[in-house]
Design a protein around this motif. Sequence first.
Motif, mmCIF file in Angstrom:
data_model
loop_
_atom_site.group_PDB
_atom_site.id
_atom_site.type_symbol
_atom_site.label_atom_id
_atom_site.label_comp_id
_atom_site.label_asym_id
_atom_site.label_seq_id
_atom_site.Cartn_x
_atom_site.Cartn_y
_atom_site.Cartn_z
ATOM 1 N N ARG A 63 47.590 53.238 33.997
ATOM 2 C CA ARG A 63 48.237 51.926 33.950
ATOM 3 C C ARG A 63 49.420 51.985 34.910
ATOM 4 O O ARG A 63 50.242 52.916 34.846
ATOM 5 N N SER A 64 49.523 51.000 35.767
ATOM 6 C CA SER A 64 50.567 51.044 36.796
ATOM 7 C C SER A 64 51.965 50.996 36.186
ATOM 8 O O SER A 64 52.882 51.656 36.680
ATOM 9 N N GLY A 65 52.136 50.254 35.109
ATOM 10 C CA GLY A 65 53.459 50.133 34.487
ATOM 11 C C GLY A 65 53.938 51.467 33.943
ATOM 12 O O GLY A 65 55.102 51.854 34.123
ATOM 13 N N ALA A 67 52.950 54.369 34.950
ATOM 14 C CA ALA A 67 53.195 55.250 36.092
ATOM 15 C C ALA A 67 54.558 54.954 36.719
ATOM 16 O O ALA A 67 55.358 55.863 36.978
ATOM 17 N N LEU A 68 54.834 53.680 36.921
ATOM 18 C CA LEU A 68 56.079 53.298 37.594
ATOM 19 C C LEU A 68 57.295 53.555 36.714
ATOM 20 O O LEU A 68 58.300 54.102 37.168
ATOM 21 N N LYS A 69 57.191 53.175 35.442
ATOM 22 C CA LYS A 69 58.378 53.265 34.573
ATOM 23 C C LYS A 69 58.601 54.660 34.016
ATOM 24 O O LYS A 69 59.734 55.082 33.831
ATOM 25 N N LYS A 70 57.507 55.393 33.739
ATOM 26 C CA LYS A 70 57.691 56.678 33.053
ATOM 27 C C LYS A 70 57.112 57.877 33.802
ATOM 28 O O LYS A 70 57.270 59.010 33.367
ATOM 29 N N GLY A 71 56.398 57.638 34.889
ATOM 30 C CA GLY A 71 55.812 58.768 35.633
ATOM 31 C C GLY A 71 54.601 59.367 34.958
ATOM 32 O O GLY A 71 54.198 60.488 35.268
ATOM 33 N N THR A 73 50.634 59.496 34.376
ATOM 34 C CA THR A 73 49.398 59.071 35.019
ATOM 35 C C THR A 73 48.213 59.839 34.423
ATOM 36 O O THR A 73 48.381 60.745 33.613
ATOM 37 N N SER A 97 57.127 62.882 35.849
ATOM 38 C CA SER A 97 58.555 62.584 35.978
ATOM 39 C C SER A 97 59.378 63.847 35.713
ATOM 40 O O SER A 97 58.836 64.900 35.359
#
Length: 144
Positions: A63-65, A67-71, A73, A97
């Motif tokens: 989910r891209s969110g 990945a972006l917010k919490k690292g 994947t 992250s």
Amino acid sequence: MIVKIKNTSEHGLPAYETPLSAGVDLRANSTHPITLQPMERALVKTGFFLEIPAGYEAQVRPRSGLALKKGITVLNSPGTIDADYRGEIGVILINLSNESVTLENGERIAQLVFAKVEQATWEVTSDLSETERGAGGFGSTGIK
Ligand SMILES: O=c1ccn([C@H]2C[C@H](O)[C@@H](COP(=O)(O)OP(=O)(O)OP(=O)(O)O)O2)c(=O)[nH]1
């Protein structure tokens, strides 16, 4: 497309969030929160078992969110769910992250996308057709 699903989770069925969503979100099905240290990975169970029609696969994607917010994947992205697999769908997550991340039971951790697949029948040859690209790859066309 009809897909048989066995739901042993304590959550509802995976749902398309918008009319044209490509994927359904998968939720962590865990009795306890899952904490991933930096670079730590874990197999997170979903409680779902599928019977995918022949000629299709399901892909487990990040989910891209998340990945972006919490690292967070999907390590083996896209994970492949074979049509003949009858086990529980699992999601292999990794924390890329620098901080520990805790995922709660029921948190949406990945998405599942169904796709058509073909199986190849090999035609062995020593003579492949010529193309403009030839053996060029791995950046052979430049980076700009
Ligand atoms: O993210 C994933 C990837 C795979 N699977 C399940 C469904 C899939 O059909 C099966 C086998 O996956 P794969 O072929 O990627 O694993 P393998 O390491 O090659 O194992 P096997 O030897 O069992 O095929 O594991 C999942 O639940 N989640």
